[in-house]
Every structure is written in C-alpha cells, then in structure tokens.
Write a protein that holds these residues in place. Sequence first.
Motif, PDB file in Angstrom:
ATOM      1  N   THR A 103      17.235  -9.999  12.918  1.00 15.22           N
ATOM      2  CA  THR A 103      16.367 -11.065  13.632  1.00 15.22           C
ATOM      3  C   THR A 103      14.808 -10.496  13.667  1.00 15.22           C
ATOM      4  N   PHE A 104      14.504  -9.573  13.015  1.00 13.26           N
ATOM      5  CA  PHE A 104      13.226  -8.939  12.872  1.00 13.26           C
ATOM      6  C   PHE A 104      12.457  -9.541  11.656  1.00 13.26           C
ATOM      7  N   SER A 105      11.185  -9.969  11.982  1.00 16.35           N
ATOM      8  CA  SER A 105      10.357 -10.268  10.612  1.00 16.35           C
ATOM      9  C   SER A 105       8.990  -9.821  10.931  1.00 16.35           C
ATOM     10  N   SER A 106       8.224  -9.739   9.912  1.00 15.06           N
ATOM     11  CA  SER A 106       6.684  -9.219   9.868  1.00 15.06           C
ATOM     12  C   SER A 106       6.047  -9.775   8.789  1.00 15.06           C
ATOM     13  N   PRO A 107       4.711 -10.424   9.158  1.00 16.57           N
ATOM     14  CA  PRO A 107       3.813 -10.800   8.177  1.00 16.57           C
ATOM     15  C   PRO A 107       3.647  -9.990   7.371  1.00 16.57           C
ATOM     16  N   VAL A 108       3.119 -10.243   6.015  1.00 15.59           N
ATOM     17  CA  VAL A 108       2.298  -9.094   4.999  1.00 15.59           C
ATOM     18  C   VAL A 108       0.925  -9.460   5.236  1.00 15.59           C
ATOM     19  N   SER A 132       2.094  -4.941   7.943  1.00 15.47           N
ATOM     20  CA  SER A 132       1.523  -5.850   8.840  1.00 15.47           C
ATOM     21  C   SER A 132       0.104  -5.293   9.291  1.00 15.47           C
ATOM     22  N   SER A 133       0.084  -4.163   9.354  1.00 15.64           N
ATOM     23  CA  SER A 133      -1.067  -3.286   9.669  1.00 15.64           C
ATOM     24  C   SER A 133      -1.848  -2.686   8.723  1.00 15.64           C
ATOM     25  N   ASP A 134      -3.146  -2.320   8.921  1.00 16.77           N
ATOM     26  CA  ASP A 134      -3.872  -1.428   7.890  1.00 16.77           C
ATOM     27  C   ASP A 134      -3.454  -0.164   7.941  1.00 16.77           C
ATOM     28  N   VAL A 135      -2.767   0.364   7.203  1.00 19.98           N
ATOM     29  CA  VAL A 135      -2.379   1.889   6.848  1.00 19.98           C
ATOM     30  C   VAL A 135      -2.993   2.479   5.678  1.00 19.98           C
ATOM     31  N   GLY A 136      -3.973   1.709   5.219  1.00 21.12           N
ATOM     32  CA  GLY A 136      -4.736   2.167   3.781  1.00 21.12           C
ATOM     33  C   GLY A 136      -5.317   3.632   3.770  1.00 21.12           C
ATOM     34  N   ALA A 137      -5.913   4.005   4.995  1.00 18.53           N
ATOM     35  CA  ALA A 137      -6.747   4.975   4.813  1.00 18.53           C
ATOM     36  C   ALA A 137      -5.651   6.202   5.080  1.00 18.53           C
ATOM     37  N   LYS A 138      -4.662   6.035   5.791  1.00 18.37           N
ATOM     38  CA  LYS A 138      -3.489   7.055   5.912  1.00 18.37           C
ATOM     39  C   LYS A 138      -2.869   7.293   4.410  1.00 18.37           C
ATOM     40  N   ILE A 139      -2.671   6.252   3.741  1.00 19.40           N
ATOM     41  CA  ILE A 139      -1.956   6.325   2.475  1.00 19.40           C
ATOM     42  C   ILE A 139      -3.161   7.026   1.425  1.00 19.40           C
ATOM     43  N   LYS A 140      -4.497   6.799   1.594  1.00 19.40           N
ATOM     44  CA  LYS A 140      -5.564   7.305   0.769  1.00 19.40           C
ATOM     45  C   LYS A 140      -5.614   8.751   0.906  1.00 19.40           C
ATOM     46  N   ASP A 159       5.945  -0.654   9.717  1.00 19.93           N
ATOM     47  CA  ASP A 159       6.264  -2.138   9.771  1.00 19.93           C
ATOM     48  C   ASP A 159       5.872  -3.176   8.606  1.00 19.93           C
ATOM     49  N   GLY A 160       6.930  -3.211   7.843  1.00 12.03           N
ATOM     50  CA  GLY A 160       6.692  -3.710   6.399  1.00 12.03           C
ATOM     51  C   GLY A 160       7.828  -3.358   5.294  1.00 12.03           C
ATOM     52  N   ALA A 161       7.381  -3.171   4.165  1.00 13.90           N
ATOM     53  CA  ALA A 161       8.337  -2.936   3.042  1.00 13.90           C
ATOM     54  C   ALA A 161       7.463  -2.168   2.050  1.00 13.90           C
ATOM     55  N   HIS A 179      17.510  -0.005 -12.112  1.00 14.66           N
ATOM     56  CA  HIS A 179      17.516  -0.527 -10.384  1.00 14.66           C
ATOM     57  C   HIS A 179      16.195   0.277  -9.654  1.00 14.66           C
ATOM     58  N   LEU A 180      15.558  -0.700  -9.070  1.00 13.24           N
ATOM     59  CA  LEU A 180      14.356  -0.348  -8.346  1.00 13.24           C
ATOM     60  C   LEU A 180      14.657  -0.396  -6.833  1.00 13.24           C
ATOM     61  N   ASP A 181      13.999   0.812  -6.202  1.00 12.76           N
ATOM     62  CA  ASP A 181      14.291   0.953  -4.882  1.00 12.76           C
ATOM     63  C   ASP A 181      13.418   0.091  -4.105  1.00 12.76           C
ATOM     64  N   TYR A 182      13.788  -0.149  -2.793  1.00 10.60           N
ATOM     65  CA  TYR A 182      13.029  -0.701  -1.877  1.00 10.60           C
ATOM     66  C   TYR A 182      13.630  -0.340  -0.411  1.00 10.60           C
ATOM     67  N   ALA A 183      12.878  -0.319   0.464  1.00 13.61           N
ATOM     68  CA  ALA A 183      13.026  -0.023   2.104  1.00 13.61           C
ATOM     69  C   ALA A 183      12.156  -0.985   3.064  1.00 13.61           C
ATOM     70  N   LEU A 184      12.731  -1.278   4.040  1.00 15.62           N
ATOM     71  CA  LEU A 184      12.203  -2.248   5.006  1.00 15.62           C
ATOM     72  C   LEU A 184      12.043  -1.258   6.449  1.00 15.62           C
ATOM     73  N   ARG A 185      11.063  -1.353   7.073  1.00 14.92           N
ATOM     74  CA  ARG A 185      10.749  -0.729   8.297  1.00 14.92           C
ATOM     75  C   ARG A 185      10.098  -1.901   9.115  1.00 14.92           C
ATOM     76  N   LEU A 186      10.856  -2.252  10.264  1.00 16.63           N
ATOM     77  CA  LEU A 186      10.329  -3.423  10.967  1.00 16.63           C
ATOM     78  C   LEU A 186      10.376  -2.745  12.462  1.00 16.63           C
ATOM     79  N   ASN A 187       9.536  -3.525  13.279  1.00 14.40           N
ATOM     80  CA  ASN A 187       9.265  -3.310  14.966  1.00 14.40           C
ATOM     81  C   ASN A 187       9.254  -2.021  15.026  1.00 14.40           C
ATOM     82  N   GLY A 188       8.059  -1.288  14.353  1.00 17.31           N
ATOM     83  CA  GLY A 188       7.729   0.068  14.914  1.00 17.31           C
ATOM     84  C   GLY A 188       8.943   1.028  14.326  1.00 17.31           C
TER      85      GLY A 188
END
Length: 170
Positions: free
Chosen positions: A42-47, A72-80, A94-96, A105-114
């Motif tokens: 039931t959770f979704s998030s805009p990219v 959904s949020s700007d985490v670029g500075a943290k990643i950089k 909040d995203g993928a 096989h390529l991995d993926y993970a979703l993290r939504l709603n904090g």
Amino acid sequence: MKTSHNVSPLAPLSVAIAAMFTLAAPAVLAADAASGTVAFKTFSSPVKYAYLVRGPHEFIPNQTVSRIYLSSSDVGAKIKACQTLSCADRALTDGAMVDYGDARHLDYALRLNGERAQYSGSTDADAFKLTTNKPDHLAGKVHIDDAAAGGGKVDADFDLTVMNTFKSVR
C-alpha cells in the motif's frame, strides 16, 4: 587629441569571474534527471531524484556494478560524501536501489515510508530499456513488477551520469 579612459583596476578580474561562471553554467544546468514511481503493497513514492554510482559487487568482488538510486528526497550530498557503497545505500530512506550490469541476476531493494516498508529482490537486464549505455552515463527506463508475487514495483525514466565511484562495499 588625448583621450582618457577610466578603467577600474578590477575590470580584468570581473571579466575573468564572468567568464568562469559562463563556462561553468552548462555543467550546473545539466543536472541528472528522473521521474516515475516506486511501490510496495500500500506504499508508494514518487521518483524526484536519481543518482548513479559504481562500485564492487557485494558478493562477487572482482565484478563492478552500476547502482541507480531513485528517491523522493535529495540525498545526493550524502551519497557524494560516502567512501563506501554501503554508506551510500544507507542514505536512501524512501525510494529504490537498482543494480545494472551484465550479471544474470540484478539486485534491487525498495525502502518506503521512512524505511518502515522494505522489499528486496532480483531482476535481469530485460528490466532496462536503455537509450544510453556508457560506463559513466546511463539513460532510459527501468520497469520491475513483482507485485503479483507480493513484491515491489519500480517504474522510472532516468538520464544519469556517475556521481561517485567506490572502491569497497564496506
């Protein structure tokens, strides 16, 4: 006839500064772009933001993986600012995260709603429809739909350049 020119001694400096900003402007304006949605139950998030990094595969150390963060949020500075791939992973709440490479096989993970809703799975290269596939630039679409099996769904368009390259996972 004698002509006098009132030229400020700072004029050459201001011309140099103006030229610097003019040359730098295209790089500032050419930001990476992404749009779409990430969903799980039931959770979704805009990219709204996306980032591309490269680093070692967690389980196959001699293999390099490209990882796309859709957020959904700007985490670029943290990643950089991160020195390891796992640090960059922790920046996403909040995203993928979707890996791209030549693995079966390529991995993926979703993290939504904090991070209250999480799912991880695997997909293959068929999930990607790329218009650009270069080591430092990926553009196209990713579509993953594991909803029928109780999993997540990722639909996103992106045009990304590598923002960070990691030498280690941890």
